[in-house]
Design a protein around this motif. Structure first.
Motif, PDB file in Angstrom:
ATOM      1  N   ALA A   1      -6.223 -25.535 -35.830  1.00  0.00           N
ATOM      2  CA  ALA A   1      -5.798 -24.050 -35.579  1.00  0.00           C
ATOM      3  C   ALA A   1      -4.468 -24.062 -34.923  1.00  0.00           C
ATOM      4  CB  ALA A   1      -6.727 -23.454 -34.374  1.00  0.00           C
ATOM      5  N   MET A   2      -3.842 -22.883 -35.160  1.00  0.00           N
ATOM      6  CA  MET A   2      -2.645 -22.358 -34.789  1.00  0.00           C
ATOM      7  C   MET A   2      -2.909 -21.209 -33.823  1.00  0.00           C
ATOM      8  SD  MET A   2       0.180 -23.879 -35.746  1.00  0.00           S
ATOM      9  CE  MET A   2       1.570 -23.896 -36.573  1.00  0.00           C
ATOM     10  N   GLU A   3      -2.234 -21.176 -32.782  1.00  0.00           N
ATOM     11  CA  GLU A   3      -2.167 -19.814 -31.813  1.00  0.00           C
ATOM     12  C   GLU A   3      -1.131 -19.040 -32.250  1.00  0.00           C
ATOM     13  OE1 GLU A   3      -3.051 -19.201 -27.269  1.00  0.00           O
ATOM     14  OE2 GLU A   3      -1.825 -20.892 -27.683  1.00  0.00           O
ATOM     15  N   VAL A   4      -1.504 -17.845 -32.236  1.00  0.00           N
ATOM     16  CA  VAL A   4      -0.569 -16.767 -32.559  1.00  0.00           C
ATOM     17  C   VAL A   4      -0.004 -16.440 -31.225  1.00  0.00           C
ATOM     18  CG1 VAL A   4      -0.334 -14.370 -33.386  1.00  0.00           C
ATOM     19  CG2 VAL A   4      -1.770 -15.907 -34.449  1.00  0.00           C
ATOM     20  N   LYS A   5       1.153 -16.349 -31.064  1.00  0.00           N
ATOM     21  CA  LYS A   5       2.043 -16.017 -29.642  1.00  0.00           C
ATOM     22  C   LYS A   5       3.113 -14.975 -29.862  1.00  0.00           C
ATOM     23  CE  LYS A   5       1.512 -18.324 -26.637  1.00  0.00           C
ATOM     24  NZ  LYS A   5       0.525 -18.023 -25.534  1.00  0.00           N
ATOM     25  N   ARG A   6       3.485 -14.243 -29.082  1.00  0.00           N
ATOM     26  CA  ARG A   6       4.666 -13.351 -29.006  1.00  0.00           C
ATOM     27  C   ARG A   6       4.829 -12.270 -30.082  1.00  0.00           C
ATOM     28  NH1 ARG A   6       4.912 -13.510 -24.358  1.00  0.00           N
ATOM     29  NH2 ARG A   6       7.115 -13.268 -24.163  1.00  0.00           N
ATOM     30  N   MET A   7       3.676 -11.700 -30.204  1.00  0.00           N
ATOM     31  CA  MET A   7       3.561 -10.620 -31.443  1.00  0.00           C
ATOM     32  C   MET A   7       4.270  -9.205 -30.636  1.00  0.00           C
ATOM     33  SD  MET A   7       2.116 -11.327 -34.288  1.00  0.00           S
ATOM     34  CE  MET A   7       2.032  -9.563 -34.692  1.00  0.00           C
ATOM     35  N   PHE A   8       5.133  -8.832 -31.374  1.00  0.00           N
ATOM     36  CA  PHE A   8       5.652  -7.424 -30.864  1.00  0.00           C
ATOM     37  C   PHE A   8       6.572  -6.678 -32.053  1.00  0.00           C
ATOM     38  CE2 PHE A   8       9.670  -5.360 -28.992  1.00  0.00           C
ATOM     39  CZ  PHE A   8       9.158  -4.777 -27.984  1.00  0.00           C
ATOM     40  N   VAL A   9       6.285  -5.378 -31.792  1.00  0.00           N
ATOM     41  CA  VAL A   9       7.230  -4.666 -32.814  1.00  0.00           C
ATOM     42  C   VAL A   9       7.757  -3.583 -31.638  1.00  0.00           C
ATOM     43  CG1 VAL A   9       7.158  -2.755 -34.229  1.00  0.00           C
ATOM     44  CG2 VAL A   9       5.547  -4.819 -34.617  1.00  0.00           C
ATOM     45  N   SER A  10       9.006  -3.224 -31.895  1.00  0.00           N
ATOM     46  CA  SER A  10       9.924  -2.214 -30.968  1.00  0.00           C
ATOM     47  C   SER A  10       9.114  -1.020 -30.968  1.00  0.00           C
ATOM     48  CB  SER A  10      11.197  -2.145 -31.334  1.00  0.00           C
ATOM     49  OG  SER A  10      11.356  -1.869 -32.577  1.00  0.00           O
ATOM     50  N   PRO A  11       9.111  -0.178 -29.870  1.00  0.00           N
ATOM     51  CA  PRO A  11       8.297   0.994 -30.017  1.00  0.00           C
ATOM     52  C   PRO A  11       8.608   1.843 -31.190  1.00  0.00           C
ATOM     53  CG  PRO A  11       8.760   0.242 -27.814  1.00  0.00           C
ATOM     54  CD  PRO A  11       9.556  -0.607 -28.478  1.00  0.00           C
ATOM     55  N   THR A  12       9.992   2.330 -31.303  1.00  0.00           N
ATOM     56  CA  THR A  12      10.247   3.040 -32.137  1.00  0.00           C
ATOM     57  C   THR A  12      10.134   2.673 -33.665  1.00  0.00           C
ATOM     58  OG1 THR A  12      12.479   1.997 -32.360  1.00  0.00           O
ATOM     59  CG2 THR A  12      12.229   3.998 -30.814  1.00  0.00           C
ATOM     60  N   HIS A  13       9.207   1.666 -33.916  1.00  0.00           N
ATOM     61  CA  HIS A  13       8.952   1.112 -35.244  1.00  0.00           C
ATOM     62  C   HIS A  13       7.640   0.883 -35.308  1.00  0.00           C
ATOM     63  CE1 HIS A  13      13.313   0.349 -35.444  1.00  0.00           C
ATOM     64  NE2 HIS A  13      13.355   0.684 -36.569  1.00  0.00           N
ATOM     65  N   ARG A  14       6.661   1.142 -34.560  1.00  0.00           N
ATOM     66  CA  ARG A  14       5.265   1.144 -34.383  1.00  0.00           C
ATOM     67  C   ARG A  14       4.574   2.171 -35.620  1.00  0.00           C
ATOM     68  NH1 ARG A  14       4.508  -0.253 -28.118  1.00  0.00           N
ATOM     69  NH2 ARG A  14       5.635  -2.451 -28.162  1.00  0.00           N
ATOM     70  N   GLY A  15       3.581   1.705 -35.854  1.00  0.00           N
ATOM     71  CA  GLY A  15       2.654   2.656 -36.755  1.00  0.00           C
ATOM     72  C   GLY A  15       3.217   2.432 -38.396  1.00  0.00           C
ATOM     73  N   LYS A  16       4.182   1.532 -38.619  1.00  0.00           N
ATOM     74  CA  LYS A  16       4.516   1.378 -40.137  1.00  0.00           C
ATOM     75  C   LYS A  16       3.820  -0.090 -40.540  1.00  0.00           C
ATOM     76  CE  LYS A  16       9.037   3.502 -39.123  1.00  0.00           C
ATOM     77  NZ  LYS A  16      10.344   3.090 -38.885  1.00  0.00           N
ATOM     78  N   ARG A  17       2.719  -0.631 -39.879  1.00  0.00           N
ATOM     79  CA  ARG A  17       1.860  -1.829 -40.395  1.00  0.00           C
ATOM     80  C   ARG A  17       3.220  -3.034 -40.457  1.00  0.00           C
ATOM     81  NH1 ARG A  17      -2.579  -1.162 -42.285  1.00  0.00           N
ATOM     82  NH2 ARG A  17      -2.408  -3.068 -43.614  1.00  0.00           N
ATOM     83  N   ILE A  18       4.063  -2.985 -39.539  1.00  0.00           N
ATOM     84  CA  ILE A  18       5.009  -3.824 -39.408  1.00  0.00           C
ATOM     85  C   ILE A  18       4.136  -5.283 -38.760  1.00  0.00           C
ATOM     86  CG2 ILE A  18       7.147  -4.983 -38.269  1.00  0.00           C
ATOM     87  CD1 ILE A  18       8.118  -1.975 -38.651  1.00  0.00           C
ATOM     88  N   ALA A  19       3.338  -5.095 -37.636  1.00  0.00           N
ATOM     89  CA  ALA A  19       2.719  -6.084 -37.203  1.00  0.00           C
ATOM     90  C   ALA A  19       1.563  -6.677 -37.987  1.00  0.00           C
ATOM     91  CB  ALA A  19       1.997  -5.515 -35.786  1.00  0.00           C
ATOM     92  N   THR A  20       0.939  -5.737 -38.964  1.00  0.00           N
ATOM     93  CA  THR A  20       0.172  -6.551 -39.762  1.00  0.00           C
ATOM     94  C   THR A  20       0.903  -7.201 -40.785  1.00  0.00           C
ATOM     95  OG1 THR A  20      -1.586  -4.782 -39.564  1.00  0.00           O
ATOM     96  CG2 THR A  20      -1.366  -5.715 -41.660  1.00  0.00           C
TER      97      THR A  20
END
Length: 150
Positions: free
Chosen positions: A70-89
């Motif tokens: 397994a790999m551990e997912v770390k440090r996921m972040f999207v700047s608040p002004t760019h949220r809701g655009k499926r960038i994190a996905t």
């Protein structure tokens, strides 16, 4: 339109995004921040994805070996002004693809129960809740997830 770049933790854009992430988490985690922060160092992470829009770094995530499978997912972040655009996905999908290319079979991660957006992100992308692992065992505010990437 955003683009994704594979890099490592020495990337200056990643370092700046992590500073924003840490400030955001300090607010959300409150008194628990010091506990969580000790597990979030970025020294020598070899597998980092940074999302860009028009040349601006707007999101990131990383993976590091958790165990042999397994790999551990770390440090996921999207700047608040760019949220809701499926960038994190998109970042998460690229991290999963990279982990699979490295012959890992699953991804695991921990997030805080107060991080409602993060919990929703992982659930909608096929992650399921698992017992809290390692340093998060018994921690009331932690929630751990796993996803098979085979």
């Amino acid at each position: 339109m955003h683009t994704l770049q594979r890099t490592n933790s020495a990337n200056n854009d990643f370092i700046e995004l992590v500073k924003q992430l840490d400030a955001d988490l300090a607010t959300k985690d409150g008194d628990d921040h010091a506990f969580y922060n000790q597990f979030n160092g970025i020294d020598a992470i070899k597998h980092v994805v940074v999302a860009y829009e028009n040349g601006e770094a707007i999101g990131c995530g990383a993976i590091k070996a958790f165990d042999n499978e397994a790999m551990e997912v770390k440090r996921m972040f999207v700047s608040p002004t760019h949220r809701g655009k499926r960038i994190a996905t998109a970042v998460l999908a690229e991290l999963e693809k990279w982990a699979a290319e490295l012959s890992f079979k699953r991804c695991v991660l921990e997030t805080g129960k107060r991080q409602a957006d993060a919990v929703q992100l992982y659930q909608k992308n096929g992650y399921h809740v698992i017992p809290n692992y390692g340093q998060y065992a018994g921690v009331e505010n932690s929630i751990c997830f796993s996803k098979s990437i085979e």
